[in-house]
Design a protein around this motif. Structure first.
Motif, PDB file in Angstrom:
ATOM      1  N   PRO A   1       0.814  -1.230   0.000  1.00  0.00           N
ATOM      2  CA  PRO A   1       0.000   0.000   0.000  1.00  0.00           C
ATOM      3  C   PRO A   1       0.847   1.279   0.000  1.00  0.00           C
ATOM      4  O   PRO A   1       0.488   2.256  -0.654  1.00  0.00           O
ATOM      5  CB  PRO A   1      -0.826  -0.098   1.276  1.00  0.00           C
ATOM      6  CG  PRO A   1      -0.705  -1.481   1.751  1.00  0.00           C
ATOM      7  CD  PRO A   1       0.511  -2.085   1.149  1.00  0.00           C
ATOM      8  N   ALA A   2       1.963   1.277   0.705  1.00  0.00           N
ATOM      9  CA  ALA A   2       2.824   2.469   0.749  1.00  0.00           C
ATOM     10  C   ALA A   2       3.408   2.742  -0.637  1.00  0.00           C
ATOM     11  O   ALA A   2       3.443   3.893  -1.092  1.00  0.00           O
ATOM     12  CB  ALA A   2       3.940   2.280   1.773  1.00  0.00           C
ATOM     13  N   TYR A   3       3.830   1.700  -1.318  1.00  0.00           N
ATOM     14  CA  TYR A   3       4.392   1.828  -2.668  1.00  0.00           C
ATOM     15  C   TYR A   3       3.323   2.354  -3.622  1.00  0.00           C
ATOM     16  O   TYR A   3       3.566   3.264  -4.421  1.00  0.00           O
ATOM     17  CB  TYR A   3       4.905   0.468  -3.140  1.00  0.00           C
ATOM     18  CG  TYR A   3       5.571   0.474  -4.494  1.00  0.00           C
ATOM     19  CD1 TYR A   3       6.944   0.658  -4.606  1.00  0.00           C
ATOM     20  CD2 TYR A   3       4.831   0.274  -5.656  1.00  0.00           C
ATOM     21  CE1 TYR A   3       7.568   0.655  -5.840  1.00  0.00           C
ATOM     22  CE2 TYR A   3       5.441   0.271  -6.896  1.00  0.00           C
ATOM     23  CZ  TYR A   3       6.812   0.457  -6.985  1.00  0.00           C
ATOM     24  OH  TYR A   3       7.424   0.454  -8.207  1.00  0.00           O
ATOM     25  N   ASP A   4       2.130   1.805  -3.516  1.00  0.00           N
ATOM     26  CA  ASP A   4       1.025   2.200  -4.385  1.00  0.00           C
ATOM     27  C   ASP A   4       0.657   3.671  -4.171  1.00  0.00           C
ATOM     28  O   ASP A   4       0.440   4.420  -5.131  1.00  0.00           O
ATOM     29  CB  ASP A   4      -0.178   1.291  -4.113  1.00  0.00           C
ATOM     30  CG  ASP A   4      -1.238   1.375  -5.189  1.00  0.00           C
ATOM     31  OD1 ASP A   4      -0.868   1.476  -6.379  1.00  0.00           O
ATOM     32  OD2 ASP A   4      -2.437   1.344  -4.840  1.00  0.00           O
ATOM     33  N   SER A   5       0.615   4.083  -2.915  1.00  0.00           N
ATOM     34  CA  SER A   5       0.257   5.463  -2.579  1.00  0.00           C
ATOM     35  C   SER A   5       1.276   6.460  -3.137  1.00  0.00           C
ATOM     36  O   SER A   5       0.906   7.458  -3.770  1.00  0.00           O
ATOM     37  CB  SER A   5       0.164   5.597  -1.062  1.00  0.00           C
ATOM     38  OG  SER A   5       0.008   6.934  -0.685  1.00  0.00           O
ATOM     39  N   ILE A   6       2.550   6.187  -2.939  1.00  0.00           N
ATOM     40  CA  ILE A   6       3.603   7.074  -3.447  1.00  0.00           C
ATOM     41  C   ILE A   6       3.597   7.079  -4.970  1.00  0.00           C
ATOM     42  O   ILE A   6       3.783   8.126  -5.601  1.00  0.00           O
ATOM     43  CB  ILE A   6       4.978   6.671  -2.877  1.00  0.00           C
ATOM     44  CG1 ILE A   6       5.008   6.918  -1.374  1.00  0.00           C
ATOM     45  CG2 ILE A   6       6.107   7.429  -3.562  1.00  0.00           C
ATOM     46  CD1 ILE A   6       6.239   6.372  -0.680  1.00  0.00           C
ATOM     47  N   GLY A   7       3.355   5.923  -5.577  1.00  0.00           N
ATOM     48  CA  GLY A   7       3.290   5.832  -7.039  1.00  0.00           C
ATOM     49  C   GLY A   7       2.176   6.687  -7.612  1.00  0.00           C
ATOM     50  O   GLY A   7       2.356   7.377  -8.630  1.00  0.00           O
ATOM     51  N   LEU A  19      10.082   5.884  -3.860  1.00  0.00           N
ATOM     52  CA  LEU A  19       9.500   4.660  -4.403  1.00  0.00           C
ATOM     53  C   LEU A  19      10.559   3.571  -4.587  1.00  0.00           C
ATOM     54  O   LEU A  19      10.306   2.398  -4.333  1.00  0.00           O
ATOM     55  CB  LEU A  19       8.842   4.993  -5.751  1.00  0.00           C
ATOM     56  CG  LEU A  19       7.703   4.128  -6.229  1.00  0.00           C
ATOM     57  CD1 LEU A  19       6.562   4.167  -5.250  1.00  0.00           C
ATOM     58  CD2 LEU A  19       7.247   4.600  -7.596  1.00  0.00           C
ATOM     59  N   GLN A  20      11.743   3.976  -5.003  1.00  0.00           N
ATOM     60  CA  GLN A  20      12.815   3.008  -5.252  1.00  0.00           C
ATOM     61  C   GLN A  20      13.346   2.377  -3.972  1.00  0.00           C
ATOM     62  O   GLN A  20      14.045   1.376  -4.029  1.00  0.00           O
ATOM     63  CB  GLN A  20      13.948   3.676  -6.031  1.00  0.00           C
ATOM     64  CG  GLN A  20      13.560   4.002  -7.452  1.00  0.00           C
ATOM     65  CD  GLN A  20      14.619   4.800  -8.186  1.00  0.00           C
ATOM     66  OE1 GLN A  20      15.427   5.500  -7.573  1.00  0.00           O
ATOM     67  NE2 GLN A  20      14.600   4.708  -9.508  1.00  0.00           N
ATOM     68  N   GLN A  21      13.010   2.961  -2.823  1.00  0.00           N
ATOM     69  CA  GLN A  21      13.454   2.416  -1.548  1.00  0.00           C
ATOM     70  C   GLN A  21      12.478   1.382  -0.985  1.00  0.00           C
ATOM     71  O   GLN A  21      12.778   0.730   0.009  1.00  0.00           O
ATOM     72  CB  GLN A  21      13.629   3.551  -0.522  1.00  0.00           C
ATOM     73  CG  GLN A  21      14.626   4.609  -0.943  1.00  0.00           C
ATOM     74  CD  GLN A  21      16.017   4.039  -1.153  1.00  0.00           C
ATOM     75  OE1 GLN A  21      16.511   3.302  -0.322  1.00  0.00           O
ATOM     76  NE2 GLN A  21      16.632   4.385  -2.270  1.00  0.00           N
ATOM     77  N   LEU A  22      11.321   1.246  -1.629  1.00  0.00           N
ATOM     78  CA  LEU A  22      10.271   0.346  -1.130  1.00  0.00           C
ATOM     79  C   LEU A  22      10.078  -0.858  -2.050  1.00  0.00           C
ATOM     80  O   LEU A  22      10.212  -0.734  -3.272  1.00  0.00           O
ATOM     81  CB  LEU A  22       8.937   1.098  -1.041  1.00  0.00           C
ATOM     82  CG  LEU A  22       8.839   2.243  -0.046  1.00  0.00           C
ATOM     83  CD1 LEU A  22       7.512   2.978  -0.234  1.00  0.00           C
ATOM     84  CD2 LEU A  22       8.946   1.710   1.370  1.00  0.00           C
ATOM     85  N   PRO A  23       9.689  -1.991  -1.487  1.00  0.00           N
ATOM     86  CA  PRO A  23       9.303  -3.124  -2.343  1.00  0.00           C
ATOM     87  C   PRO A  23       7.914  -2.858  -2.927  1.00  0.00           C
ATOM     88  O   PRO A  23       7.053  -2.281  -2.267  1.00  0.00           O
ATOM     89  CB  PRO A  23       9.277  -4.316  -1.383  1.00  0.00           C
ATOM     90  CG  PRO A  23       9.082  -3.732  -0.030  1.00  0.00           C
ATOM     91  CD  PRO A  23       9.687  -2.358  -0.069  1.00  0.00           C
ATOM     92  N   SER A  24       7.690  -3.270  -4.166  1.00  0.00           N
ATOM     93  CA  SER A  24       6.399  -3.027  -4.808  1.00  0.00           C
ATOM     94  C   SER A  24       5.314  -3.974  -4.283  1.00  0.00           C
ATOM     95  O   SER A  24       4.132  -3.669  -4.380  1.00  0.00           O
ATOM     96  CB  SER A  24       6.519  -3.182  -6.319  1.00  0.00           C
ATOM     97  OG  SER A  24       6.863  -4.501  -6.650  1.00  0.00           O
ATOM     98  N   ARG A  25       5.717  -5.100  -3.731  1.00  0.00           N
ATOM     99  CA  ARG A  25       4.765  -6.077  -3.186  1.00  0.00           C
ATOM    100  C   ARG A  25       5.020  -6.259  -1.694  1.00  0.00           C
ATOM    101  O   ARG A  25       6.123  -6.024  -1.211  1.00  0.00           O
ATOM    102  CB  ARG A  25       4.925  -7.432  -3.891  1.00  0.00           C
ATOM    103  CG  ARG A  25       4.755  -7.396  -5.381  1.00  0.00           C
ATOM    104  CD  ARG A  25       3.323  -7.422  -5.733  1.00  0.00           C
ATOM    105  NE  ARG A  25       3.125  -7.342  -7.175  1.00  0.00           N
ATOM    106  CZ  ARG A  25       1.960  -7.502  -7.739  1.00  0.00           C
ATOM    107  NH1 ARG A  25       0.902  -7.755  -7.018  1.00  0.00           N
ATOM    108  NH2 ARG A  25       1.836  -7.409  -9.032  1.00  0.00           N
TER     109      ARG A  25
END
Length: 158
Positions: free
Chosen positions: A90-96, A118-124
């Motif tokens: 969810p954090a990745y999705d929100s920032i994206g 975004l590059q610091q977070l896993p997408s899943r």
């Protein structure tokens, strides 16, 4: 002790008989397996295993271990694998989403900063309780099973 030393002759011959119906060839393989060996000029019977150093040894081992491959493929993997993909983080999705909005508005500097985040977070989700995978790999007579499972641990009041 290696697997080449422990291959049961009757089992490997039974496996070969499933596909090969030439009794002369099967007899040749049986004689090859039971040829024995010399050590310090003393003959020793071969009760199990394949002839070391022979080109036939890895081929017979692969035929023998093909049964393991098929068992893992048809029984273990379907039984243990769960879920298609891990859930989206969810954090990745929100920032994206924020990054895409900034790009549409022409706020490229802010979008670039969000991209760095975004590059610091896993997408899943890395700890998705609805996803598990059993991995199997085999190279010659070496094999490995790896199981990824996420257990949900309840926190105690301690």
């Amino acid at each position: 002790m290696g697997s080449f030393d422990n291959i049961d002759h009757e089992i490997v011959l039974g496996i070969l008989k499933e596909s090969i119906h030439d009794n002369r060839f099967l007899r040749l393989i049986r004689h090859l397996l039971q040829a024995g060996y010399l050590e310090d000029w003393h003959y020793h019977n071969t009760l199990s295993g394949t002839p070391q150093g022979s080109i036939v040894s890895p081929v017979l081992a692969n035929i023998y271990l093909d049964k393991l491959d098929k068992f893992v493929e048809t029984e273990l993997l379907p039984q243990y694998n769960q879920g298609k993909l891990r859930q989206i983080n969810p954090a990745y999705d929100s920032i994206g989403k924020r990054m895409r909005k900034c790009r549409k508005r022409g706020q490229f500097k802010e979008a670039k900063e969000l991209r760095k985040q975004l590059q610091q977070l896993p997408s899943r989700k890395t700890h998705d309780e609805h996803y598990r995978r059993l991995r199997y790999i085999r190279y010659a007579d070496d094999w490995l099973l790896g199981l990824y499972v996420r257990y949900h641990l309840e926190r105690s009041g301690r």
